[in-house]
Scaffold this motif. Sequence first.
Motif, PDB file in Angstrom:
ATOM      1  N   THR A   1       0.840  -1.203   0.000  1.00  0.00           N
ATOM      2  CA  THR A   1       0.000   0.000   0.000  1.00  0.00           C
ATOM      3  C   THR A   1       0.877   1.254   0.000  1.00  0.00           C
ATOM      4  O   THR A   1       1.848   1.357   0.746  1.00  0.00           O
ATOM      5  CB  THR A   1      -0.956  -0.011   1.207  1.00  0.00           C
ATOM      6  OG1 THR A   1      -1.892  -1.073   1.024  1.00  0.00           O
ATOM      7  CG2 THR A   1      -1.717   1.303   1.345  1.00  0.00           C
ATOM      8  N   GLY A   2       0.515   2.177  -0.875  1.00  0.00           N
ATOM      9  CA  GLY A   2       1.251   3.434  -0.992  1.00  0.00           C
ATOM     10  C   GLY A   2       2.428   3.357  -1.953  1.00  0.00           C
ATOM     11  O   GLY A   2       3.148   4.344  -2.119  1.00  0.00           O
TER      12      GLY A   2
ATOM     13  N   ARG B   1      -2.472   2.052  -4.528  1.00  0.00           N
ATOM     14  CA  ARG B   1      -1.220   1.625  -5.150  1.00  0.00           C
ATOM     15  C   ARG B   1      -1.198   2.133  -6.586  1.00  0.00           C
ATOM     16  O   ARG B   1      -2.248   2.261  -7.207  1.00  0.00           O
ATOM     17  CB  ARG B   1      -1.101   0.096  -5.142  1.00  0.00           C
ATOM     18  CG  ARG B   1      -0.669  -0.422  -3.765  1.00  0.00           C
ATOM     19  CD  ARG B   1      -1.084  -1.843  -3.573  1.00  0.00           C
ATOM     20  NE  ARG B   1      -2.419  -1.813  -2.999  1.00  0.00           N
ATOM     21  CZ  ARG B   1      -2.948  -2.775  -2.264  1.00  0.00           C
ATOM     22  NH1 ARG B   1      -2.283  -3.877  -2.040  1.00  0.00           N
ATOM     23  NH2 ARG B   1      -4.145  -2.663  -1.768  1.00  0.00           N
ATOM     24  N   THR B   2      -0.009   2.407  -7.091  1.00  0.00           N
ATOM     25  CA  THR B   2       0.149   2.791  -8.485  1.00  0.00           C
ATOM     26  C   THR B   2       0.492   1.539  -9.280  1.00  0.00           C
ATOM     27  O   THR B   2       1.519   0.904  -9.029  1.00  0.00           O
ATOM     28  CB  THR B   2       1.265   3.845  -8.637  1.00  0.00           C
ATOM     29  OG1 THR B   2       0.942   4.978  -7.835  1.00  0.00           O
ATOM     30  CG2 THR B   2       1.412   4.268 -10.091  1.00  0.00           C
ATOM     31  N   HIS B   3      -0.377   1.175 -10.208  1.00  0.00           N
ATOM     32  CA  HIS B   3      -0.214  -0.045 -10.998  1.00  0.00           C
ATOM     33  C   HIS B   3       0.594   0.255 -12.255  1.00  0.00           C
ATOM     34  O   HIS B   3       0.236   1.160 -13.016  1.00  0.00           O
ATOM     35  CB  HIS B   3      -1.581  -0.599 -11.395  1.00  0.00           C
ATOM     36  CG  HIS B   3      -2.412  -1.000 -10.223  1.00  0.00           C
ATOM     37  ND1 HIS B   3      -2.921  -0.108  -9.312  1.00  0.00           N
ATOM     38  CD2 HIS B   3      -2.810  -2.216  -9.803  1.00  0.00           C
ATOM     39  CE1 HIS B   3      -3.602  -0.750  -8.385  1.00  0.00           C
ATOM     40  NE2 HIS B   3      -3.553  -2.043  -8.660  1.00  0.00           N
TER      41      HIS B   3
ATOM     42  N   GLY C   1      -6.717   2.466 -15.263  1.00  0.00           N
ATOM     43  CA  GLY C   1      -6.311   2.408 -13.867  1.00  0.00           C
ATOM     44  C   GLY C   1      -4.855   2.027 -13.677  1.00  0.00           C
ATOM     45  O   GLY C   1      -4.396   1.873 -12.544  1.00  0.00           O
ATOM     46  N   ALA C   2      -4.127   1.885 -14.799  1.00  0.00           N
ATOM     47  CA  ALA C   2      -2.709   1.509 -14.720  1.00  0.00           C
ATOM     48  C   ALA C   2      -1.901   2.288 -15.747  1.00  0.00           C
ATOM     49  O   ALA C   2      -2.434   2.790 -16.728  1.00  0.00           O
ATOM     50  CB  ALA C   2      -2.538   0.016 -14.963  1.00  0.00           C
TER      51      ALA C   2
ATOM     52  N   PHE D   1       7.472  -2.435  -5.849  1.00  0.00           N
ATOM     53  CA  PHE D   1       7.268  -3.870  -5.717  1.00  0.00           C
ATOM     54  C   PHE D   1       7.013  -4.512  -7.078  1.00  0.00           C
ATOM     55  O   PHE D   1       6.175  -4.031  -7.846  1.00  0.00           O
ATOM     56  CB  PHE D   1       6.080  -4.178  -4.800  1.00  0.00           C
ATOM     57  CG  PHE D   1       6.371  -3.932  -3.359  1.00  0.00           C
ATOM     58  CD1 PHE D   1       6.812  -4.966  -2.546  1.00  0.00           C
ATOM     59  CD2 PHE D   1       6.222  -2.670  -2.803  1.00  0.00           C
ATOM     60  CE1 PHE D   1       7.091  -4.754  -1.207  1.00  0.00           C
ATOM     61  CE2 PHE D   1       6.499  -2.453  -1.461  1.00  0.00           C
ATOM     62  CZ  PHE D   1       6.937  -3.489  -0.666  1.00  0.00           C
ATOM     63  N   ILE D   2       7.718  -5.590  -7.345  1.00  0.00           N
ATOM     64  CA  ILE D   2       7.471  -6.424  -8.517  1.00  0.00           C
ATOM     65  C   ILE D   2       6.575  -7.555  -8.034  1.00  0.00           C
ATOM     66  O   ILE D   2       6.957  -8.310  -7.132  1.00  0.00           O
ATOM     67  CB  ILE D   2       8.796  -6.947  -9.095  1.00  0.00           C
ATOM     68  CG1 ILE D   2       9.674  -5.769  -9.550  1.00  0.00           C
ATOM     69  CG2 ILE D   2       8.525  -7.930 -10.234  1.00  0.00           C
ATOM     70  CD1 ILE D   2      11.102  -6.156  -9.900  1.00  0.00           C
TER      71      ILE D   2
END
Length: 160
Positions: free
Chosen positions: A36-37, A57-59, A72-73, A93-94
């Motif tokens: 998150t974040g 989260r940024t996708h 959304g991504a 994060f991967i």
Amino acid sequence: MITMIAAAAENDALGKDNDLVWHLPDDFKRFKTLTTGHHIIMGRKTWESFPKPLPNRTHVVITRNTDYKAEGAVVVHSMEDALAFAKDDSNAFIIGGGEIYTIGLDFATHIELTRVHGEFEADAFFPKIDTTIWELQESVFHDIDDRHKFGFTYETWRKK
């Protein structure tokens, strides 16, 4: 930091038919807490397995398809482009899938791996962790209980 985060069985199985083969509520909670974040970087198939974008989260979706759109991504076409987009994140994060994890090993500084105790039939696998490159920092066991059909261990790895 660039962290790969995954849940993989003892035979490195990640999932089958674009879905997980187990349900571990505490692992989902941990995934949410850690990511998150932050930016979460994934392949197209992982993105398409979500019913909707995960909140807060940024996708970032990696695909070879230059015409691909993902509402959304952010869509990029290489791990380098994904990491450049996430450069201001203190810990990107991967999050998969199998091919993205294999590519990500060269870029990651940390691995947060939930090792699910058992072997499963799968069509996506986590890459082998080379212990000459990676060092296990922490290992926390979680036994089977009324909410978890399988035992698992949270493993935190750091690149040497």
